[in-house]
Structure formats: C-alpha cells, structure tokens
Enzyme design. Structure first.
Site, mmCIF file in Angstrom:
data_model
loop_
_atom_site.group_PDB
_atom_site.id
_atom_site.type_symbol
_atom_site.label_atom_id
_atom_site.label_comp_id
_atom_site.label_asym_id
_atom_site.label_seq_id
_atom_site.Cartn_x
_atom_site.Cartn_y
_atom_site.Cartn_z
ATOM 1 N N CYS A 117 17.249 48.250 10.873
ATOM 2 C CA CYS A 117 18.175 47.229 11.405
ATOM 3 C C CYS A 117 19.505 47.819 11.847
ATOM 4 C CB CYS A 117 18.408 46.144 10.368
ATOM 5 S SG CYS A 117 16.889 45.299 9.885
ATOM 6 N N HIS A 244 24.864 42.512 11.957
ATOM 7 C CA HIS A 244 23.402 42.401 12.039
ATOM 8 C C HIS A 244 23.008 41.053 11.450
ATOM 9 C CE1 HIS A 244 19.227 42.815 11.275
ATOM 10 N NE2 HIS A 244 19.378 43.017 9.968
ATOM 11 N N ASN A 274 15.634 37.404 11.975
ATOM 12 C CA ASN A 274 16.069 38.805 11.868
ATOM 13 C C ASN A 274 15.208 39.656 12.806
ATOM 14 O OD1 ASN A 274 16.509 41.473 11.153
ATOM 15 N ND2 ASN A 274 16.576 41.081 8.949
HETATM 16 O O1 UT7 Z 1 17.594 43.278 7.652
HETATM 17 C C1 UT7 Z 1 18.219 44.058 6.697
HETATM 18 C C2 UT7 Z 1 17.597 44.039 5.360
HETATM 19 N N1 UT7 Z 1 17.291 42.743 4.832
HETATM 20 C C3 UT7 Z 1 18.212 42.048 4.158
HETATM 21 O O2 UT7 Z 1 19.356 42.382 4.126
HETATM 22 C C4 UT7 Z 1 17.719 40.840 3.387
HETATM 23 C C5 UT7 Z 1 18.627 40.600 2.202
HETATM 24 N N2 UT7 Z 1 18.137 39.595 1.297
HETATM 25 C C6 UT7 Z 1 18.113 38.260 1.590
HETATM 26 O O3 UT7 Z 1 18.443 37.839 2.682
HETATM 27 C C7 UT7 Z 1 17.712 37.309 0.492
HETATM 28 O O4 UT7 Z 1 17.612 38.003 -0.720
HETATM 29 C C8 UT7 Z 1 16.374 36.562 0.771
HETATM 30 C C9 UT7 Z 1 16.537 35.553 1.892
HETATM 31 C C10 UT7 Z 1 15.276 37.562 1.114
HETATM 32 C C11 UT7 Z 1 15.946 35.794 -0.478
HETATM 33 O O5 UT7 Z 1 16.977 34.891 -0.867
HETATM 34 P P1 UT7 Z 1 17.502 34.876 -2.367
HETATM 35 O O6 UT7 Z 1 18.496 33.799 -2.446
HETATM 36 O O7 UT7 Z 1 17.944 36.258 -2.723
HETATM 37 O O8 UT7 Z 1 16.223 34.422 -3.146
HETATM 38 P P2 UT7 Z 1 15.406 35.204 -4.318
HETATM 39 O O9 UT7 Z 1 14.627 36.340 -3.735
HETATM 40 O O10 UT7 Z 1 16.328 35.478 -5.477
HETATM 41 O O11 UT7 Z 1 14.390 34.077 -4.743
HETATM 42 C C12 UT7 Z 1 14.838 32.839 -5.374
HETATM 43 C C13 UT7 Z 1 13.620 31.972 -5.604
HETATM 44 C C14 UT7 Z 1 12.475 32.710 -6.294
HETATM 45 O O12 UT7 Z 1 11.861 31.812 -7.191
HETATM 46 P P3 UT7 Z 1 12.216 31.832 -8.751
HETATM 47 O O13 UT7 Z 1 11.859 33.213 -9.234
HETATM 48 O O14 UT7 Z 1 13.679 31.532 -8.849
HETATM 49 O O15 UT7 Z 1 11.328 30.757 -9.324
HETATM 50 C C15 UT7 Z 1 11.528 33.043 -5.161
HETATM 51 O O16 UT7 Z 1 10.182 33.142 -5.612
HETATM 52 O O17 UT7 Z 1 13.091 31.527 -4.348
HETATM 53 C C16 UT7 Z 1 11.697 31.817 -4.285
HETATM 54 N N3 UT7 Z 1 11.356 32.066 -2.892
HETATM 55 C C17 UT7 Z 1 11.004 31.087 -2.058
HETATM 56 N N4 UT7 Z 1 10.872 29.762 -2.243
HETATM 57 C C18 UT7 Z 1 10.504 29.033 -1.176
HETATM 58 C C19 UT7 Z 1 11.366 33.237 -2.214
HETATM 59 N N5 UT7 Z 1 11.020 33.037 -0.942
HETATM 60 C C20 UT7 Z 1 10.776 31.695 -0.812
HETATM 61 C C21 UT7 Z 1 10.402 30.877 0.258
HETATM 62 N N6 UT7 Z 1 10.284 29.543 0.028
HETATM 63 N N7 UT7 Z 1 10.185 31.354 1.505
#
Ligand code: UT7
Length: 338
Positions: A117, A244, A274
């Site tokens: 990215c 980005h 993204n």
């Molecule tokens: O492009 C450059 C590199 N990429 C990035 O910089 C991405 C950086 N990271 C992010 O943007 C975020 O971490 C994400 C969007 C990927 C995830 O958001 P988050 O707020 O960090 O969520 P999380 O991974 O902590 O997940 C929270 C909850 C989890 O459930 P539990 O364990 O709390 O029960 C996940 O299983 O959300 C759940 N979850 C979802 N729920 C519904 C994860 N993906 C989904 C989904 N729909 N699509």
C-alpha cells in the site's frame, strides 16, 4: 537528458484514474459473508468497493489510468514508467513494459515496484530520483492493484476491505518553487512485522487488523511530521492530508494526532475501499473532481502497508487539467485496444 542542474525537482503535472464498472455494496457482501452493512460502515467507512471482472487485468487498469494522465499531459514525451503494484499480471515478465507498449511507449524504461500500500510513495521517490539523476525528464508513475483477488472468498475480515483500481500521475523536471514540486520523500520499512499482512505463495491474504491499525497510525503520523518538517513547514500549515485509504478510522486518527481537522482530511474510502498502491492517486483524482483538493493547497501524502512499509511527502497542489471532461475512466473487460 537535458536541462539546467538547478531545475531538477520532480513536479506533478498530470493525473488520471481508472475504476472497474462493477460496484459491490455491503448488502451484496452480506449475502455471502457473516457480516453486516452496519459493521463494515462503522469499523471501516466503506459502503461500496469496485471489483474488476475476471477479464480485467492489472495492466488494463494501469493502462487506462495512465492514458488519462498522458492526455492531460498533452502527449508530451515521458522517458520512464514505474508501476507500483503487488498484483502484477505475472511473476515474469513485469507488468510495466506491457503497459508501456500498450501506451505506444515501447523503448522507455519500465519496471514494477512492490511496496504494497506504500507503493505509490516509493514510486514517486524513485521517479524523482530518475529525474534528479538525468535518466528522465518526465516519468509516468502508476499505482494499480487488483486486491480483490487476494482474500479467501469466505474471509469476512479482509474481503470487505480490499478492492480494485488504478491511478497515475506524470512527474516532470521543474523547479522546487513551482506548484506540484515534490518535497523530500520520507520512506521506511520494518520487516520484523512482515507477518501482520502477508500472502504466502499460492495462498490467500492473511491480516492481523488491530496491530496493523496501530502501526498504520503511528507510522503515517511520524512520516508525515518528518516530511512536513523537511519541507520547512508545520502540521498547522497543511491544507490537505491525503493518507492511504485503508480505513476511515485510521484517516481520522492520523488527522486527530497531527491536529489536522476532518475538513482538511481527504477521505474517499466510502465508494472505493482499500485499493493498495492505487489508493493515493485515486484519492487525489476523486478529491480534485469533487473540488475538495484545489490548486494551491499545501498537501501531505502519506501511506502505510505490508512489509511493513511507510512513507510521506509534501507538495503544493497544482492546477490539474483533466483529460477531456473527467479524470476517471471506468472499465469493463480488457483494454487491449488502448
Ligand atoms: O492497507 C494497509 C494495511 N491494512 C490496514 O492498515 C488495516 C488496519 N486494520 C483495520 O482497518 C481494522 O483492524 C479492521 C477493519 C481490519 C478490523 O477492525 P477492528 O475494529 O480492528 O476489528 P477487530 O479485528 O478487533 O474485530 C472486532 C470484532 C471481532 O469479533 P469479537 O472477537 O469481538 O467477537 C471480529 O471477529 O469484529 C469481528 N469482525 C467482524 N464482524 C462482522 C471482524 N470482521 C468482521 C466483519 N463483520 N466483516
């Protein structure tokens, strides 16, 4: 190449973009993934993403974006083409020479650059180096990715995020005091965290979102602060922050920490997702079309991605003449007639 040695700054002078026609909504994703429109919107800011059909290659997207940029550059010569991508069409050969050939630029220097990215910022730095070293007087810099190919079909943590597109700019030799002149480009990497976002050979994309989120905010803030300082400015002087587009919450967090309010942040992720190396030039094109990025704006570009890699640079936004009536080309299928 020719020219006064004092006139070898790299000046951004043309811009183009290309997006696949198909827009996939969160509602559509909910029919195949265990997710919800509310979760995707609130956690990422994404409502739709553009997905290329199987007949559309990275070279197709890159060629269309580059053609838009070259039209606004009024078909003047370029001596090099850099394609920032992590989704090249083949391992060998690189995709850049094919794009050059399709643009009737056979013979010029052409290479792919892989920095995920952050690829577009690495490519800007490489292009500025080609200009400074007299290899080229004008360089076509393209960011193009088909990121929708990488997640496993059922992976709800990555599939909603990644999408397809391309953006391109022309950098030409010029003076450091002109609008469009790039400031120093800050770049960095940390391979000790390479496992946080990886696609093993023959496998699907694996991502650890929460730690990546923290690294993204830390690295883009530090790189932006450094680039602004090297340009002799302070964050309060910045009119537009163009990060980005990984997550609207990352953009907001970077802006908050730098003291750059929401009205000075460019956030275009809602309808594009993204798009990796394409994300910054696509955001520039969208913001220019929308009129939120205007000539004279003191602008910071910053990126973060797998590797880990990161970077930032500054420029005063130039008056960009769109090619024809628009900067965007929407494509479906192959662009081999280009
Ligand atoms: O492009 C450059 C590199 N990429 C990035 O910089 C991405 C950086 N990271 C992010 O943007 C975020 O971490 C994400 C969007 C990927 C995830 O958001 P988050 O707020 O960090 O969520 P999380 O991974 O902590 O997940 C929270 C909850 C989890 O459930 P539990 O364990 O709390 O029960 C996940 O299983 O959300 C759940 N979850 C979802 N729920 C519904 C994860 N993906 C989904 C989904 N729909 N699509």
């Amino acid at each position: 190449m020719t020219g006064d040695p004092g006139e070898r700054a790299a000046v951004l002078c043309a811009l183009g973009a290309a997006l696949p026609v198909r827009s996939e909504s969160n509602a559509e994703l909910c029919t195949v993934l265990d997710t919800s429109d509310a979760w995707i919107r609130t956690r990422t800011g994404i409502a739709h993403r553009r997905i290329a059909d199987p007949a559309t290659s990275t070279a197709d997207l890159a060629t269309h974006a580059a053609a838009q940029a070259l039209t606004s550059w009024k078909a003047r010569p370029v001596q090099a083409l850099i394609l920032a991508t992590t989704t090249p069409d083949a391992q060998i050969p690189a995709t850049a020479p094919a794009v050059a050939a399709r643009l009737n630029l056979t013979g010029i220097a052409a290479f792919d650059l892989a920095a995920a990215c952050t690829g577009f910022l690495y490519a800007l730095a490489a292009a500025a180096g080609l200009i400074a070293s007299r290899t080229a007087d004008a360089v076509l810099v393209i960011g193009a990715d088909r990121m929708s190919l990488l997640p496993a079909p059922g992976d709800r943590t990555t599939r909603p995020l990644f999408a397809d597109g391309a953006g391109a700019v022309v950098l030409r030799r010029g003076s450091a005091t002109e609008a469009g002149a790039l400031g120093p480009v800050v770049l960095g990497s940390d391979g000790t965290h390479g496992d946080l976002l990886a696609v093993p050979h023959g496998g699907h994309l694996r991502m650890q979102g929460p730690p990546l989120f923290r690294h993204a905010v830390d690295r883009m803030c530090a790189a932006s602060t450094h680039a602004v300082r090297l340009a002799g400015r302070r964050p309060e002087d910045v009119d537009r922050l163009v990060p980005h587009q990984a997550n609207a919450r990352i953009t907001a967090a970077v802006g908050r920490r730098l003291g750059i309010g929401a009205d000075r942040q460019v956030d275009t992720i809602e309808h594009t997702g993204n798009t990796s190396a394409a994300s910054i030039p696509l955001a520039l094109a969208q913001a220019t079309v929308q009129g939120t990025l205007r000539a004279g704006h003191r602008t910071v570009l910053t990126a973060f991605g797998a590797g880990l890699t990161w970077g930032a640079t500054t420029l005063r936004w130039p008056a960009i003449q769109p090619a024809g009536h628009h900067l965007f080309h929407t494509i479906q299928g192959s662009a081999r007639d280009q």
